[in-house]
Design a protein around this motif. Sequence first.
Motif, PDB file in Angstrom:
ATOM      1  N   ASN B 227       0.853  -1.189   0.000  1.00  0.00           N
ATOM      2  CA  ASN B 227       0.000   0.000   0.000  1.00  0.00           C
ATOM      3  C   ASN B 227       0.894   1.247   0.000  1.00  0.00           C
ATOM      4  O   ASN B 227       1.933   1.272   0.674  1.00  0.00           O
ATOM      5  CB  ASN B 227      -0.885   0.033   1.244  1.00  0.00           C
ATOM      6  CG  ASN B 227      -1.815  -1.157   1.269  1.00  0.00           C
ATOM      7  OD1 ASN B 227      -2.452  -1.469   0.268  1.00  0.00           O
ATOM      8  ND2 ASN B 227      -1.873  -1.853   2.396  1.00  0.00           N
ATOM      9  N   SER B 248      -7.655   4.735  -3.597  1.00  0.00           N
ATOM     10  CA  SER B 248      -8.991   5.317  -3.728  1.00  0.00           C
ATOM     11  C   SER B 248     -10.012   4.228  -3.404  1.00  0.00           C
ATOM     12  O   SER B 248      -9.635   3.124  -3.010  1.00  0.00           O
ATOM     13  CB  SER B 248      -9.177   5.847  -5.135  1.00  0.00           C
ATOM     14  OG  SER B 248      -9.340   4.764  -6.019  1.00  0.00           O
ATOM     15  N   LYS B 249     -11.289   4.557  -3.626  1.00  0.00           N
ATOM     16  CA  LYS B 249     -12.331   3.580  -3.283  1.00  0.00           C
ATOM     17  C   LYS B 249     -12.172   2.281  -4.081  1.00  0.00           C
ATOM     18  O   LYS B 249     -12.321   1.191  -3.570  1.00  0.00           O
ATOM     19  CB  LYS B 249     -13.713   4.193  -3.563  1.00  0.00           C
ATOM     20  CG  LYS B 249     -14.144   5.181  -2.505  1.00  0.00           C
ATOM     21  CD  LYS B 249     -15.480   5.779  -2.861  1.00  0.00           C
ATOM     22  CE  LYS B 249     -15.775   6.928  -1.912  1.00  0.00           C
ATOM     23  NZ  LYS B 249     -16.828   7.789  -2.402  1.00  0.00           N
ATOM     24  N   LYS B 250     -11.860   2.433  -5.379  1.00  0.00           N
ATOM     25  CA  LYS B 250     -11.820   1.247  -6.235  1.00  0.00           C
ATOM     26  C   LYS B 250     -10.410   0.761  -6.558  1.00  0.00           C
ATOM     27  O   LYS B 250     -10.213  -0.400  -6.908  1.00  0.00           O
ATOM     28  CB  LYS B 250     -12.555   1.536  -7.548  1.00  0.00           C
ATOM     29  CG  LYS B 250     -14.074   1.538  -7.410  1.00  0.00           C
ATOM     30  CD  LYS B 250     -14.730   2.024  -8.678  1.00  0.00           C
ATOM     31  CE  LYS B 250     -14.651   0.990  -9.789  1.00  0.00           C
ATOM     32  NZ  LYS B 250     -15.302   1.518 -11.012  1.00  0.00           N
ATOM     33  N   TYR B 251      -9.467   1.684  -6.509  1.00  0.00           N
ATOM     34  CA  TYR B 251      -8.138   1.333  -7.043  1.00  0.00           C
ATOM     35  C   TYR B 251      -7.006   1.580  -6.030  1.00  0.00           C
ATOM     36  O   TYR B 251      -7.094   2.455  -5.194  1.00  0.00           O
ATOM     37  CB  TYR B 251      -7.837   2.157  -8.294  1.00  0.00           C
ATOM     38  CG  TYR B 251      -8.896   2.071  -9.359  1.00  0.00           C
ATOM     39  CD1 TYR B 251      -9.110   0.873 -10.056  1.00  0.00           C
ATOM     40  CD2 TYR B 251      -9.688   3.171  -9.676  1.00  0.00           C
ATOM     41  CE1 TYR B 251     -10.078   0.793 -11.032  1.00  0.00           C
ATOM     42  CE2 TYR B 251     -10.657   3.105 -10.657  1.00  0.00           C
ATOM     43  CZ  TYR B 251     -10.855   1.913 -11.339  1.00  0.00           C
ATOM     44  OH  TYR B 251     -11.816   1.832 -12.298  1.00  0.00           O
ATOM     45  N   GLU B 252      -5.944   0.797  -6.242  1.00  0.00           N
ATOM     46  CA  GLU B 252      -4.694   1.074  -5.535  1.00  0.00           C
ATOM     47  C   GLU B 252      -3.879   1.999  -6.435  1.00  0.00           C
ATOM     48  O   GLU B 252      -3.828   1.808  -7.654  1.00  0.00           O
ATOM     49  CB  GLU B 252      -3.926  -0.234  -5.294  1.00  0.00           C
ATOM     50  CG  GLU B 252      -2.588  -0.060  -4.600  1.00  0.00           C
ATOM     51  CD  GLU B 252      -2.688   0.584  -3.227  1.00  0.00           C
ATOM     52  OE1 GLU B 252      -2.353   1.778  -3.123  1.00  0.00           O
ATOM     53  OE2 GLU B 252      -3.113  -0.107  -2.276  1.00  0.00           O
ATOM     54  N   TYR B 272      -2.608   3.245 -11.674  1.00  0.00           N
ATOM     55  CA  TYR B 272      -3.545   2.598 -10.751  1.00  0.00           C
ATOM     56  C   TYR B 272      -3.809   1.160 -11.182  1.00  0.00           C
ATOM     57  O   TYR B 272      -3.726   0.812 -12.358  1.00  0.00           O
ATOM     58  CB  TYR B 272      -4.829   3.406 -10.596  1.00  0.00           C
ATOM     59  CG  TYR B 272      -5.726   3.477 -11.815  1.00  0.00           C
ATOM     60  CD1 TYR B 272      -5.537   4.484 -12.767  1.00  0.00           C
ATOM     61  CD2 TYR B 272      -6.776   2.575 -11.994  1.00  0.00           C
ATOM     62  CE1 TYR B 272      -6.367   4.589 -13.865  1.00  0.00           C
ATOM     63  CE2 TYR B 272      -7.614   2.673 -13.093  1.00  0.00           C
ATOM     64  CZ  TYR B 272      -7.402   3.679 -14.032  1.00  0.00           C
ATOM     65  OH  TYR B 272      -8.216   3.781 -15.122  1.00  0.00           O
ATOM     66  N   ASP B 274      -6.104  -2.640 -10.008  1.00  0.00           N
ATOM     67  CA  ASP B 274      -7.291  -3.156  -9.334  1.00  0.00           C
ATOM     68  C   ASP B 274      -6.972  -3.370  -7.859  1.00  0.00           C
ATOM     69  O   ASP B 274      -5.947  -3.960  -7.515  1.00  0.00           O
ATOM     70  CB  ASP B 274      -7.707  -4.476  -9.995  1.00  0.00           C
ATOM     71  CG  ASP B 274      -9.118  -4.852  -9.625  1.00  0.00           C
ATOM     72  OD1 ASP B 274      -9.455  -4.718  -8.430  1.00  0.00           O
ATOM     73  OD2 ASP B 274      -9.878  -5.250 -10.524  1.00  0.00           O
ATOM     74  N   LYS B 275      -7.878  -2.873  -7.001  1.00  0.00           N
ATOM     75  CA  LYS B 275      -7.644  -2.937  -5.559  1.00  0.00           C
ATOM     76  C   LYS B 275      -7.564  -4.389  -5.055  1.00  0.00           C
ATOM     77  O   LYS B 275      -6.863  -4.690  -4.086  1.00  0.00           O
ATOM     78  CB  LYS B 275      -8.801  -2.234  -4.853  1.00  0.00           C
ATOM     79  CG  LYS B 275      -8.460  -1.639  -3.531  1.00  0.00           C
ATOM     80  CD  LYS B 275      -9.633  -0.797  -3.116  1.00  0.00           C
ATOM     81  CE  LYS B 275      -9.443  -0.218  -1.748  1.00  0.00           C
ATOM     82  NZ  LYS B 275     -10.585   0.609  -1.379  1.00  0.00           N
ATOM     83  N   ASP B 276      -8.252  -5.269  -5.778  1.00  0.00           N
ATOM     84  CA  ASP B 276      -8.293  -6.652  -5.306  1.00  0.00           C
ATOM     85  C   ASP B 276      -7.083  -7.466  -5.740  1.00  0.00           C
ATOM     86  O   ASP B 276      -6.911  -8.598  -5.309  1.00  0.00           O
ATOM     87  CB  ASP B 276      -9.578  -7.321  -5.813  1.00  0.00           C
ATOM     88  CG  ASP B 276     -10.795  -6.613  -5.248  1.00  0.00           C
ATOM     89  OD1 ASP B 276     -10.674  -6.099  -4.112  1.00  0.00           O
ATOM     90  OD2 ASP B 276     -11.814  -6.527  -5.951  1.00  0.00           O
ATOM     91  N   GLN B 290      -3.700  12.898  -8.610  1.00  0.00           N
ATOM     92  CA  GLN B 290      -4.355  13.239  -7.345  1.00  0.00           C
ATOM     93  C   GLN B 290      -3.829  14.587  -6.863  1.00  0.00           C
ATOM     94  O   GLN B 290      -2.644  14.880  -7.024  1.00  0.00           O
ATOM     95  CB  GLN B 290      -4.036  12.191  -6.268  1.00  0.00           C
ATOM     96  CG  GLN B 290      -4.679  10.840  -6.509  1.00  0.00           C
ATOM     97  CD  GLN B 290      -4.356   9.839  -5.400  1.00  0.00           C
ATOM     98  OE1 GLN B 290      -3.315   9.927  -4.758  1.00  0.00           O
ATOM     99  NE2 GLN B 290      -5.251   8.888  -5.189  1.00  0.00           N
ATOM    100  N   GLU B 301      -9.190  14.073  -7.983  1.00  0.00           N
ATOM    101  CA  GLU B 301      -8.660  12.764  -8.389  1.00  0.00           C
ATOM    102  C   GLU B 301      -9.160  12.476  -9.799  1.00  0.00           C
ATOM    103  O   GLU B 301     -10.360  12.628 -10.079  1.00  0.00           O
ATOM    104  CB  GLU B 301      -9.155  11.698  -7.423  1.00  0.00           C
ATOM    105  CG  GLU B 301      -8.446  10.366  -7.551  1.00  0.00           C
ATOM    106  CD  GLU B 301      -8.855   9.412  -6.422  1.00  0.00           C
ATOM    107  OE1 GLU B 301      -7.977   8.721  -5.919  1.00  0.00           O
ATOM    108  OE2 GLU B 301     -10.052   9.360  -6.077  1.00  0.00           O
TER     109      GLU B 301
END
Lengths: 468, 513
Positions: B227, B248-252, B272, B274-276, B290, B301
């Motif tokens: 992170n 962010s909410k959806k992405y790293e 960026y 995918d957060k998963d 950002q 952003e």
Amino acid sequence: MKIFTIILSFLIYFGLSAQRLPLSFPFSTNANFHNQYVEKLTNKYETYHENYKVHNCCLSDFQKEYDNQLEYTVNDIKSGKFYADSTLQNYLNQILDEIISKNPILNKEDYYLLLSRKTIPNAYTTGDGTIVVYMDLLRRFNNEAELAFILGHEIAHNFFNHAMQGIDNRILFFNDKNTKDYINTIKRSVYNKNKMIDEFLLKYAFNRNKHGRMFEMDCDSFSIELLKNTKYNPYAAVNALEILDSVDSKLFNSTLAFKESLNFENYPFKSSWEISEKRTSFFLSSAVKEEFSEEKKQIQDSLKTHPDCQIRIEKAKELLKDFDNNGKDFIVSKEYFKELKFQLEFEAIESDFHYKKVNIGLYKALQLLHKYPEESYLYIALSKGFQTLSESQEKHEFGKYIVKTNHFFPKEFNDFTTFLEKLSLEDLKQIAYHILKENKELAEPHPGFSETFNASKNNTIKPQTIKY
Amino acid sequence: MKKTLLLAMSLLLMGSIFAQTATFENIRKVKLKNSGEIIRENIVVGYYFFYEYDRNSKTDVEYRLEILDENLGSVASKKVTGTKFLYALESTFNGEEIAFKFYESKKKELIFHKYNTKAELVNKSSRILSGKEAKYLVATYFQSGKEIDNNSFYGVGDKGFVSYILTRDGNFHYEIEFIPNGKEKGWKKAPVKNAQKVEMASFLDANNDYILSTVGKRDKLLSSDMNFYVKLMSTKDGKTIFEKPTMSKKYEVTPMNGFIEENGEVLLLGIYTDKDEKTAKAKSLGVVQQRYSSSGELIQEKFISWAKDFSKFLSVNEKGKIEDAGFIFFHKMIKTDDGEYFVVGEEYKKVASGAGIASRALGGGGSIIDMKIDDINIYKFDSDFNLTDVRVFEKSHTKYGLPEGAGVMSGPLLATYLNALGAFDYSFTQKDLDNKSFVVGYINFDREGKRKDRGNVFGAVKYVDGEFKTDKIPLSTDATNIRVYPGKPGFVLLGEYYKKEKKYELRLEKLNF
């Protein structure tokens, strides 16, 4: 002599009345002009080989050094380093002859004078009778008498055999048993080897140059004595030494507002070409000079081959104190000297271009343009200079044609070089073209106009290879 | 490109003012240990050459630190004494002082020397590193890294310098050290409270008031899930102003560049994923901008996606090419004074290695996978971070044989690893003084044209006056080997070593645009 005077008068009349460069510009540098001297010099060295045999030592070293010395001078001549113009050579020879003919201890056959096209404010002798005066020194002199003093000085070096003696002494020193033993000691050392080498070489250089400085004073004195016997004014020695003293500070002796000369109606001066005042250099210019002067001043002073000019000037004044002076500044031709000085200002540009110092040549051309805006050659020279830079940049050889900026150069010159470095390939081509296009009336009288103009025009049409 | 030059050579600096090149010639045996650029705000302002001048005793060595300006003019020559294990690592200039970072590998001592603008030594300081700190430092400096940016040593406004090192006291933590101008003491900061197992910081920007860094954190040493945080510190005392996750909410979000703006806001550029997905293994989905307030609030952003936004700018052929290329490794993000943004990437993909397979068939070793390095990509954005142009600059591909076993790594992880080994062709990005134009440089083997014209080249893409232009400088010369240093804007420096003549020649070459 009579024919020469008539030719000179003719040249001077047309040269002065038109305030234009003479037809003989630029001077020829055809090496064949000096062929006879090369032959004579080669024969002279044959006799030198007999001289060093008296030392009965290290004959192969002597032979090698003498051969190198001859090769060096002959290569210089064959490379076209010296002007090859009969009117010029006759004029210079007459000044030399005045010194030799009025001093019976000298033999005319022993000396040969060459005027080098290199822009270095100096003169030297190779010890074999060859006397070289650089054009950049001659163009700074005010009269024949000042040149005569320098010639007398170089004659003195030859007369006392300083250069050849120097070669002999060096060979004998490095073949001396004590020297060889000491060098072997250094070679065997594990630690402080480089320091020992430095100390050894410095000590050797100190001794050699200490004698060298004494020789310089002797040669000044001898030259003044020679001049006293001629019709030349021996007091010119003082002026000549003062000129020598100031050569470093007069490398580029005036400022240059190049922007107005390179701002064309159809290719205006771009704001991106302006020199940024943002400082990127980390050490102040004064600090750099100090770093390389103060720390090494003592060493440099000891290593100087010439004593300070001020000391030489005082000594010269002393020698001339009670001399009843009836000497003249000019004997051969005041007018030709003046014309020659004028021509040499322009020859300096040709020389800088030839020796790949294009930025210096362009700087001088732009300076002269302010002084002589009607001189057609200057427009041709500027166009050629920018074309040379564009061609070199295309081959990634720009750096080979530019003398780099330096803390020791004036800011104006460094700014000009930085400006050249900022120009794109297209800018260089366009400037070369627009100089002639927008100054056509002034440049057109020059015989090389059409060829240079067409070349610069074709260069702008040639597409630049860009791929993406 | 920053590999240590351990060339036994004879050298002497020729200081002739009319020389076109500064030449090191054959006078006596001296050993060039290190050389490099002196950087100020990403611009080359000079070079240093650190060489062994003499052995004073069994333990003492006398060195010379030869300092040249950006035009190769000699500006200073400093005597430095130390052991035979002393190396010069980096140099930076902050407008008031020039600092050098040295490392003594036997004592594991990190040493700083600083000189003022009069070329006088202002201060020396040093500290002993732990064994693990030393190991990491050696890996950082003596393996690779081609970037013009300093590795971990930067000027801070005109107030001082900041150095980043990695400490390893059971954990894997950064340490940021501020060294002020003059003789004053600075400060050191490291993560303390509730720190994760791994916390690594990288420099982004600095001025007289703030130092901006990005911090990557993970809770396990070998985890590939990292992170990222943006961290603003006070230059004065090192106090943290804010440290915020970039996620962010959806992405790293992986930061690649950052700027402290005049109003104190912080601008961050990055890619960026995918957060998963695990960060180190994830394929990037696009680029992100950002903007943070001076107190650390995320105030803006913007995400630009490869799939949606980039496809509009690519022809069918180019689109296929980029998809076919597999991945793009991002080397640099640039912000110009015209308010435009640029992202520089290089295509890469894994391919079967003919030589590796043949070797295996004959019972030999080696990987059967190569990394194929392909074209340079540059993406242009306007001041609102809208994508306005996508350019693919073709160059001959380079195949890099992977170490045995490395083929199993995921693409992005492998690319990061190979970048650290210097496998990519990309060399450096240099900005012009006006910060409106820039040059992206690469070195590769050019296979274009006739056989006689093929060979190693330094390729360059220049952005100037709103246009992209390209150039190539052949690197196949008579020299035994050749090193390309970044130069002052518009130039590169070629260092050519001639083994027979024992000569190292430096030559500034202007790029042709």
